[in-house]
Design a protein around this motif. Structure first.
Motif, mmCIF file in Angstrom:
data_model
loop_
_atom_site.group_PDB
_atom_site.id
_atom_site.type_symbol
_atom_site.label_atom_id
_atom_site.label_comp_id
_atom_site.label_asym_id
_atom_site.label_seq_id
_atom_site.Cartn_x
_atom_site.Cartn_y
_atom_site.Cartn_z
ATOM 1 N N ILE A 16 -13.181 -14.078 46.237
ATOM 2 C CA ILE A 16 -14.362 -13.334 45.793
ATOM 3 C C ILE A 16 -14.167 -11.841 46.043
ATOM 4 C CG2 ILE A 16 -16.822 -12.953 46.279
ATOM 5 C CD1 ILE A 16 -17.033 -15.988 46.724
ATOM 6 N N SER A 17 -13.590 -11.494 47.187
ATOM 7 C CA SER A 17 -13.310 -10.078 47.477
ATOM 8 C C SER A 17 -12.300 -9.510 46.497
ATOM 9 C CB SER A 17 -12.779 -9.920 48.900
ATOM 10 O OG SER A 17 -13.760 -10.249 49.826
ATOM 11 N N ALA A 18 -11.283 -10.283 46.180
ATOM 12 C CA ALA A 18 -10.273 -9.816 45.221
ATOM 13 C C ALA A 18 -10.895 -9.614 43.837
ATOM 14 C CB ALA A 18 -9.126 -10.818 45.141
ATOM 15 N N TYR A 19 -11.810 -10.491 43.447
ATOM 16 C CA TYR A 19 -12.492 -10.321 42.168
ATOM 17 C C TYR A 19 -13.380 -9.077 42.185
ATOM 18 C CZ TYR A 19 -15.145 -11.359 37.961
ATOM 19 O OH TYR A 19 -15.725 -11.278 36.720
ATOM 20 N N GLY A 20 -13.984 -8.790 43.331
ATOM 21 C CA GLY A 20 -14.785 -7.579 43.470
ATOM 22 C C GLY A 20 -13.939 -6.325 43.305
ATOM 23 N N ILE A 21 -12.749 -6.333 43.882
ATOM 24 C CA ILE A 21 -11.835 -5.195 43.717
ATOM 25 C C ILE A 21 -11.448 -5.054 42.253
ATOM 26 C CG2 ILE A 21 -9.513 -4.363 44.250
ATOM 27 C CD1 ILE A 21 -9.879 -5.568 47.034
ATOM 28 N N LYS A 22 -11.207 -6.187 41.582
ATOM 29 C CA LYS A 22 -10.848 -6.145 40.166
ATOM 30 C C LYS A 22 -11.974 -5.559 39.331
ATOM 31 C CE LYS A 22 -9.694 -9.066 36.229
ATOM 32 N NZ LYS A 22 -10.514 -8.258 35.360
ATOM 33 N N LEU A 23 -13.210 -5.953 39.619
ATOM 34 C CA LEU A 23 -14.348 -5.411 38.869
ATOM 35 C C LEU A 23 -14.475 -3.900 39.072
ATOM 36 C CD1 LEU A 23 -17.182 -8.060 39.334
ATOM 37 C CD2 LEU A 23 -15.949 -7.504 37.247
ATOM 38 N N MET A 24 -14.300 -3.440 40.307
ATOM 39 C CA MET A 24 -14.399 -2.002 40.568
ATOM 40 C C MET A 24 -13.269 -1.251 39.866
ATOM 41 S SD MET A 24 -15.738 -1.703 44.497
ATOM 42 C CE MET A 24 -14.418 -2.628 45.224
ATOM 43 N N ARG A 25 -12.067 -1.813 39.896
ATOM 44 C CA ARG A 25 -10.927 -1.173 39.230
ATOM 45 C C ARG A 25 -11.145 -1.133 37.724
ATOM 46 N NH1 ARG A 25 -5.675 -4.181 37.679
ATOM 47 N NH2 ARG A 25 -7.416 -5.191 36.701
ATOM 48 N N HIS A 38 -23.993 -2.579 31.975
ATOM 49 C CA HIS A 38 -23.621 -1.182 32.144
ATOM 50 C C HIS A 38 -22.456 -1.108 33.123
ATOM 51 C CE1 HIS A 38 -24.122 3.044 33.423
ATOM 52 N NE2 HIS A 38 -24.627 3.206 32.197
ATOM 53 N N ASN A 39 -21.654 -0.058 33.007
ATOM 54 C CA ASN A 39 -20.514 0.087 33.908
ATOM 55 C C ASN A 39 -20.948 0.243 35.363
ATOM 56 O OD1 ASN A 39 -18.463 -0.206 32.095
ATOM 57 N ND2 ASN A 39 -18.208 1.974 31.713
ATOM 58 N N GLY A 40 -22.068 0.907 35.584
ATOM 59 C CA GLY A 40 -22.565 1.075 36.950
ATOM 60 C C GLY A 40 -22.925 -0.252 37.592
ATOM 61 N N ILE A 41 -23.537 -1.133 36.807
ATOM 62 C CA ILE A 41 -23.893 -2.460 37.321
ATOM 63 C C ILE A 41 -22.630 -3.254 37.634
ATOM 64 C CG2 ILE A 41 -25.006 -4.647 36.729
ATOM 65 C CD1 ILE A 41 -26.993 -3.010 35.079
ATOM 66 N N GLN A 42 -21.616 -3.116 36.797
ATOM 67 C CA GLN A 42 -20.346 -3.808 37.037
ATOM 68 C C GLN A 42 -19.710 -3.322 38.334
ATOM 69 O OE1 GLN A 42 -17.722 -4.022 33.651
ATOM 70 N NE2 GLN A 42 -15.923 -3.986 34.940
ATOM 71 N N PHE A 43 -19.744 -2.013 38.578
ATOM 72 C CA PHE A 43 -19.156 -1.471 39.799
ATOM 73 C C PHE A 43 -19.929 -1.941 41.033
ATOM 74 C CE2 PHE A 43 -18.443 1.657 43.106
ATOM 75 C CZ PHE A 43 -17.067 1.777 43.077
ATOM 76 N N ILE A 44 -21.252 -1.919 40.956
ATOM 77 C CA ILE A 44 -22.067 -2.347 42.098
ATOM 78 C C ILE A 44 -21.859 -3.833 42.381
ATOM 79 C CG2 ILE A 44 -24.451 -2.696 42.863
ATOM 80 C CD1 ILE A 44 -25.095 -0.009 41.476
ATOM 81 N N ALA A 45 -21.751 -4.653 41.340
ATOM 82 C CA ALA A 45 -21.489 -6.083 41.539
ATOM 83 C C ALA A 45 -20.127 -6.283 42.210
ATOM 84 C CB ALA A 45 -21.542 -6.824 40.212
ATOM 85 N N GLY A 46 -19.129 -5.527 41.790
ATOM 86 C CA GLY A 46 -17.818 -5.612 42.422
ATOM 87 C C GLY A 46 -17.859 -5.185 43.875
ATOM 88 N N LEU A 47 -18.625 -4.143 44.165
ATOM 89 C CA LEU A 47 -18.756 -3.669 45.539
ATOM 90 C C LEU A 47 -19.450 -4.708 46.418
ATOM 91 C CD1 LEU A 47 -18.218 -1.184 47.339
ATOM 92 C CD2 LEU A 47 -20.508 -0.397 46.747
ATOM 93 N N VAL A 48 -20.474 -5.356 45.869
ATOM 94 C CA VAL A 48 -21.188 -6.407 46.617
ATOM 95 C C VAL A 48 -20.256 -7.598 46.871
ATOM 96 C CG1 VAL A 48 -23.048 -8.120 46.428
ATOM 97 C CG2 VAL A 48 -23.485 -5.729 45.869
ATOM 98 N N PHE A 49 -19.497 -8.006 45.863
ATOM 99 C CA PHE A 49 -18.540 -9.106 46.056
ATOM 100 C C PHE A 49 -17.506 -8.755 47.118
ATOM 101 C CE2 PHE A 49 -19.000 -10.924 41.486
ATOM 102 C CZ PHE A 49 -20.191 -11.526 41.847
ATOM 103 N N PHE A 50 -16.987 -7.530 47.064
ATOM 104 C CA PHE A 50 -15.959 -7.109 48.018
ATOM 105 C C PHE A 50 -16.509 -7.071 49.439
ATOM 106 C CE2 PHE A 50 -13.866 -3.537 50.255
ATOM 107 C CZ PHE A 50 -12.625 -4.121 50.424
ATOM 108 N N ILE A 51 -17.644 -6.410 49.625
ATOM 109 C CA ILE A 51 -18.218 -6.296 50.968
ATOM 110 C C ILE A 51 -18.663 -7.657 51.489
ATOM 111 C CG2 ILE A 51 -20.177 -5.348 52.258
ATOM 112 C CD1 ILE A 51 -19.887 -2.809 50.574
ATOM 113 N N GLY A 52 -19.244 -8.483 50.625
ATOM 114 C CA GLY A 52 -19.679 -9.814 51.053
ATOM 115 C C GLY A 52 -18.517 -10.693 51.499
ATOM 116 N N GLY A 53 -17.424 -10.652 50.764
ATOM 117 C CA GLY A 53 -16.260 -11.456 51.138
ATOM 118 C C GLY A 53 -15.636 -10.998 52.440
#
Length: 78
Positions: A16-25, A38-53
């Motif tokens: 899940i963390s790796a997928y979050g990094i992929k979304l942010m990238r 929106h791109n901002g929502i995609q980045f925030i979702a990736g950040l939440v996945f990364f921090i949560g993992g």
């Protein structure tokens, strides 16, 4: 059997963390996924996945170290 379950408990949040990094990238390189509006929502979702993992993995390690009494005590705890 218990070790396999423990490895899976660490593998799934790691993925899940790796997928979050992929979304942010992907957001930084303008690769938009149609799931997000929106791109901002995609980045925030990736950040939440990364921090949560990372948070889950860190909590798992701290819990295991406290259970086995491997954690160092602070000077204030004495």
């Amino acid at each position: 059997m218990i070790r396999i379950i423990a490895v899976l408990m660490l593998l799934i949040p790691g993925l899940i963390s790796a997928y979050g990094i992929k979304l942010m990238r992907d957001t930084l390189f303008n690769e938009f996924h149609p799931i997000f509006f929106h791109n901002g929502i995609q980045f925030i979702a990736g950040l939440v996945f990364f921090i949560g993992g990372i948070w889950f993995i860190g909590g798992f390690i701290v819990y295991r170290d406290r259970k086995k009494q491997k954690k160092q005590q602070n000077k204030n705890d004495e």
